[in-house]
Design an enzyme around this catalytic site. Sequence first.
Site, PDB file in Angstrom:
ATOM      1  N   ARG A 165       0.828  -1.190   0.000  1.00  0.00           N
ATOM      2  CA  ARG A 165       0.000   0.000   0.000  1.00  0.00           C
ATOM      3  C   ARG A 165       0.869   1.250   0.000  1.00  0.00           C
ATOM      4  O   ARG A 165       2.041   1.210   0.332  1.00  0.00           O
ATOM      5  CB  ARG A 165      -0.936   0.003   1.210  1.00  0.00           C
ATOM      6  CG  ARG A 165      -0.208   0.017   2.545  1.00  0.00           C
ATOM      7  CD  ARG A 165      -1.184  -0.125   3.708  1.00  0.00           C
ATOM      8  NE  ARG A 165      -0.496  -0.061   4.981  1.00  0.00           N
ATOM      9  CZ  ARG A 165       0.098  -1.108   5.564  1.00  0.00           C
ATOM     10  NH1 ARG A 165       0.072  -2.280   4.982  1.00  0.00           N
ATOM     11  NH2 ARG A 165       0.695  -0.978   6.729  1.00  0.00           N
ATOM     12  N   TYR A 173       3.653 -15.161   6.467  1.00  0.00           N
ATOM     13  CA  TYR A 173       3.805 -14.223   7.571  1.00  0.00           C
ATOM     14  C   TYR A 173       2.422 -13.942   8.132  1.00  0.00           C
ATOM     15  O   TYR A 173       1.529 -13.484   7.404  1.00  0.00           O
ATOM     16  CB  TYR A 173       4.467 -12.926   7.113  1.00  0.00           C
ATOM     17  CG  TYR A 173       4.623 -11.948   8.261  1.00  0.00           C
ATOM     18  CD1 TYR A 173       5.698 -12.060   9.135  1.00  0.00           C
ATOM     19  CD2 TYR A 173       3.669 -10.967   8.497  1.00  0.00           C
ATOM     20  CE1 TYR A 173       5.832 -11.205  10.211  1.00  0.00           C
ATOM     21  CE2 TYR A 173       3.787 -10.099   9.571  1.00  0.00           C
ATOM     22  CZ  TYR A 173       4.870 -10.226  10.420  1.00  0.00           C
ATOM     23  OH  TYR A 173       4.992  -9.384  11.494  1.00  0.00           O
TER      24      TYR A 173
END
Length: 384
Positions: free
Chosen positions: A174, A349
């Site tokens: 982002r 993750y």
Amino acid sequence: MAQKSLLMVGAGLSGAVIGRHLAEAGHKVHIVDARDHIAGNCHMYRDAETGVNVHAYGPHIFHTDDEEVWAYVNAHEVFLPFKNRVKTTSQGRVYSLPVNLHTINQFFGETLRPDEAKAFIETKADTSITDPQTFEDQALRFVGRDLYDAFFRGYTLKQWGCDPTELPASILKRLPLRFNYDDNYFNHRHQGMPQNGYTAMVESILNHPGITVSLNTRFSRDQAKDYDHVFYSGPLDGWFDYELGRLGYRTLDFERFTYEGDYQGCAVMNYGDEEVPYTRITEHKHFAPWESHAKSVLYREFSRECGPDDIPYYPIRLVNEKAMLGGYVERAKWEKGVTFVGRLATYRYLDMDVTIREALDCARLAEKAFAEGGVMPAFTVNPL
């Protein structure tokens, strides 16, 4: 419903949450862990020299929008408010992260309003990059060369051990900018830290008569035959004795030091300059601002390639690893009596709240399958 004999490999969040749910459903749960403590990489301990509650494997800050998960952790430990306000030292000056309006104005010596800052940064951005393919492309397109060199390039090179031009753009998912003065690192509704630490929280989760825990106990696959089902949260490639090779991880080395007083005035100080060998310094008493300690314990963090005897932290998941992962996933689907759970067994993750959410969902699916004579899949979440 017939009582099942279940083995959880790993006493971290996945094994604890799944084990507790199935113990409450009437099953017999045995949890094993190769380490000498529970809570996995969330483990905390009270430092004898300073009295500080230390995050043994690096800081873990709880943040979530998942109401059920927030209620779950609060049922097992008192969570007190904590906002992660990260600072970074770059080119001899200290700035706040994520890059926000204060950072931009300070860095460029400006007094820009939000709309002015957006227009200003657009003049710095490399608008010739229309389809970013690499981490560097993505950063240059959205923040420009100056901010990229100061805050992203050096840190990323140290963290991942390769040039940002070799990393995919998806790592920088982002826009790494805020055009306001919000320096709270996370955006989630619920953010906090357990008053007595994560180890105390996991200890509470494991406190059930249907659960037994064996520490300092290495798992071998021949043990699986002694149980009706295994929930495995160890390394996926380890289950198969690394037949296809080792999946790539980064690991961390910690250099501990103490200080009389307050060393850096914040919990986390990043170091963006490439010539500084460590990525950050964490000062652990600041993760528990409700406590008071005269002395401080700190850790310099160094990131490097994970070796066979190291603790794996961050899955690399680049092209070669993804191909190898696909091979292991296919092998896993042929396994009987085992479900692969958690970050290591799915090679992803995962934040703590997501780990708990997936563990709760897996446990409920297992409860239903065991009650109805069904079969548990190898994965309840697709690792690919």
